[in-house]
Design a protein around this motif. Structure first.
Motif, PDB file in Angstrom:
ATOM      1  N   GLU A 198      41.396  46.898  36.619  1.00 54.53           N
ATOM      2  CA  GLU A 198      40.534  47.960  37.153  1.00 54.53           C
ATOM      3  C   GLU A 198      41.269  48.908  38.088  1.00 54.53           C
ATOM      4  O   GLU A 198      40.736  49.954  38.468  1.00 54.53           O
ATOM      5  N   ALA A 210      36.800  41.577  27.224  1.00 57.58           N
ATOM      6  CA  ALA A 210      35.645  40.986  27.895  1.00 57.58           C
ATOM      7  C   ALA A 210      34.492  41.974  28.029  1.00 57.58           C
ATOM      8  O   ALA A 210      34.697  43.177  28.178  1.00 57.58           O
ATOM      9  N   ARG A 252      36.187  37.158  21.251  1.00 60.95           N
ATOM     10  CA  ARG A 252      36.428  37.007  22.685  1.00 60.95           C
ATOM     11  C   ARG A 252      36.808  35.582  23.038  1.00 60.95           C
ATOM     12  O   ARG A 252      37.725  35.349  23.831  1.00 60.95           O
ATOM     13  N   GLY A 263      38.902  37.098  32.632  1.00 63.66           N
ATOM     14  CA  GLY A 263      40.248  37.276  33.163  1.00 63.66           C
ATOM     15  C   GLY A 263      40.783  36.040  33.849  1.00 63.66           C
ATOM     16  O   GLY A 263      42.005  35.862  33.962  1.00 63.66           O
ATOM     17  N   ASP A 282      32.510  38.424  39.598  1.00 63.58           N
ATOM     18  CA  ASP A 282      31.583  39.243  38.807  1.00 63.58           C
ATOM     19  C   ASP A 282      30.241  39.386  39.507  1.00 63.58           C
ATOM     20  O   ASP A 282      29.489  40.325  39.228  1.00 63.58           O
ATOM     21  N   THR A 336      31.766  43.856  30.242  1.00 56.03           N
ATOM     22  CA  THR A 336      31.957  44.370  31.597  1.00 56.03           C
ATOM     23  C   THR A 336      31.468  43.405  32.667  1.00 56.03           C
ATOM     24  O   THR A 336      32.145  43.168  33.673  1.00 56.03           O
ATOM     25  N   VAL A 395      41.029  40.643  29.532  1.00 58.15           N
ATOM     26  CA  VAL A 395      40.086  41.489  30.270  1.00 58.15           C
ATOM     27  C   VAL A 395      39.566  42.633  29.407  1.00 58.15           C
ATOM     28  O   VAL A 395      38.373  42.977  29.456  1.00 58.15           O
ATOM     29  N   GLU A 396      40.416  43.233  28.589  1.00 56.81           N
ATOM     30  CA  GLU A 396      39.979  44.367  27.769  1.00 56.81           C
ATOM     31  C   GLU A 396      39.099  43.935  26.603  1.00 56.81           C
ATOM     32  O   GLU A 396      38.418  44.747  26.006  1.00 56.81           O
ATOM     33  N   ARG A 405      33.953  40.285  33.182  1.00 57.39           N
ATOM     34  CA  ARG A 405      35.377  40.613  33.177  1.00 57.39           C
ATOM     35  C   ARG A 405      36.177  39.670  34.076  1.00 57.39           C
ATOM     36  O   ARG A 405      37.277  39.233  33.726  1.00 57.39           O
ATOM     37  N   ALA A 463      41.252  40.772  36.540  1.00 64.35           N
ATOM     38  CA  ALA A 463      40.271  41.851  36.475  1.00 64.35           C
ATOM     39  C   ALA A 463      40.581  42.932  37.505  1.00 64.35           C
ATOM     40  O   ALA A 463      40.446  44.134  37.229  1.00 64.35           O
TER      41      ALA A 463
END
Length: 449
Positions: free
Chosen positions: A363, A144, A10, A153, A305, A146, A141-142, A149, A359
């Motif tokens: 989403e 990260a 990450r 991002g 977040d 949850t 983001v993918e 995120r 993010a």
């Protein structure tokens, strides 16, 4: 989502997307800044001063019209081949075009071929920018967790203000090394030629990055994956309201942001027929404002977040509205400290309406068309927002002799952004894996189920 990333992976992904995106935006913003400082004088021959500036900003804006083409291609291949492949292609395309811009002869040397060459290379930059952003933010983001995120991002998001900082910083440095006529003769070319070094650095950083776990899982589970044969067709047939809403959200930030990123403030404050301020000092002020933008962008990703993307947007647009109202009254004082105050406050508003965008976009769209959805929505938002904002601002001031029309223009865009954010339902923390497609495909607006 079954596929996961280790903390080390990450960190590498965030570093690669941030650095790579910063390099891309350095290239893109460098042209915009030089358009109002140099190209308006050297590349448009006998055209009058005011008109040459408008034409220079027009060439900068034309590239945005080709962003959708880059986004269409990048989105398609991001959904079909992967996010990582797209990022490598866009890096080389942007860097190659930027380096060649540093070699373009002036109008006096080559006539009409000089501005034509600029337009062609700027189009390549536009296509590359249109393809870069979507794949970069999805990769970050993918990967990260949850609950982080928004913060992850924000990594590629700060690439934009870092690129602005680098571009204006490089020009300020060359203005010091090669002042006066030397800057116009050859100094402006050096930052463009330096792009080839940045491309090599970007490649070395990105080459070892792992593919997005969401895409990897879909690729491994071909029977379960629901990637349509034509993701773009599916996007516009089923999710066009999201494309419009997302584009308006991005445009509201872009209109204000491109006052700095698009080179308008640099031209407006240094123009001999205007404020006629010192070029090097203004470039340093914009560099400082870009640093503020970096911090506020990171903060917006982090705080989204905690309090949600929607709330962060609403608060951000309120700050941005106050900032655009006060911007030109502060700039028009001609005082360097006051100008920095105006641009710094604007940068806070820009960051608070920008950091969480990665993010938010991820989403919005189902996994199977996410690459196309994010890339294309962003490209359309860029056209509506940043494409011709500097040119429109220059035209307004040229024809009215006042900046109040520009202020109204920026404020209108900001209000539209606030209304759009208010209509979108907060989807913070929504599962991104392809097994949640049904959940991802509904409940986007406050008035929908």
């Amino acid at each position: 989502m079954k596929a996961t990333s280790t903390p080390r992976e990450r960190r590498r992904v965030v570093a690669a997307t941030t650095v790579g995106t910063a390099i891309e935006w350095y290239d893109f913003f460098l042209y915009a800044a030089v358009a109002g400082l140099v190209f308006n004088q050297l590349m448009f021959g006998p055209v009058g001063d005011g008109s040459s500036t408008i034409l220079a900003f027009l060439t900068a804006g034309l590239s945005f019209l080709f962003r959708p083409l880059g986004a269409f291609l990048a989105g398609h291949f991001a959904d079909k081949v992967g996010r990582r492949f797209v990022l490598m292609v866009t890096l080389f395309a942007m860097g190659g075009a930027t380096t060649l811009i540093g070699l373009v002869p002036t109008y006096e040397q080559a006539g009409i071929w000089a501005p034509l060459a600029l337009v062609v290379l700027r189009i390549v930059q536009g296509m590359s920018a249109g393809g870069e952003w979507g794949s970069a933010v999805l990769l970050a983001v993918e990967h990260a967790p949850t609950e982080k995120r928004g913060f992850f991002g924000a990594g590629p998001q700060i690439g934009a203000p870092i690129g602005l900082l680098m571009a204006n910083g490089a020009l300020a440095l060359m203005n010091w090394i090669a002042p006066g006529d030397a800057f116009m003769d050859w100094g402006w070319r050096v930052p463009f030629l330096f792009s080839i070094v940045l491309v090599v650095i970007g490649y070395l950083i990105r080459v070892g990055v792992d593919e997005s776990p969401v895409f990897t899982e879909m690729a491994d589970d071909r029977e379960a994956r629901a990637v349509p044969a034509h993701p773009i067709a599916t996007l516009f047939s089923k999710y066009w309201p999201l494309v419009i809403a997302g584009a308006l959200l991005f445009a509201a930030n872009g209109v204000a942001g491109y006052m700095m990123a698009g080179g308008y403030i640099q031209n407006y404050t240094t123009n001999p027929d205007g404020l006629a301020l010192e070029r090097g000092t203004i470039l340093l002020i914009v560099t400082g404002a870009a640093a503020v933008w970096v911090v506020s962008t990171l903060f917006a990703g982090w705080v989204s977040d905690k309090i949600g993307r929607r709330t962060t947007f609403l608060l951000g647009f309120i700050v941005q509205a106050i900032a655009v109202i006060t911007l030109f009254p502060l700039v028009n004082t001609g005082n360097y400290g006051t100008i920095f105050l105006g641009l710094g406050f604007l940068s806070i508003g820009l960051g608070l309406t920008y950091g969480q965008t990665s993010a938010t976009y991820a989403e919005l769209f189902p996994a199977s068309i996410r690459g196309s959805g994010v890339s294309i929505t962003y490209a359309i938002g860029s056209i509506i927002g940043g494409a011709f904002a500097p040119m429109i601002a220059a035209w307004m001031v040229e024809n009215t002799g006042s900046t109040w029309g520009v202020t109204a223009y920026l404020l209108t865009a900001t209000v539209i952004g606030f209304i759009t954010a208010a209509l979108l339902r907060d989807r913070t923390g929504l599962p991104l894996g392809h097994e949640y497609e049904e959940q991802q495909a509904r409940g986007h607006f406050v008035f929908s189920r």
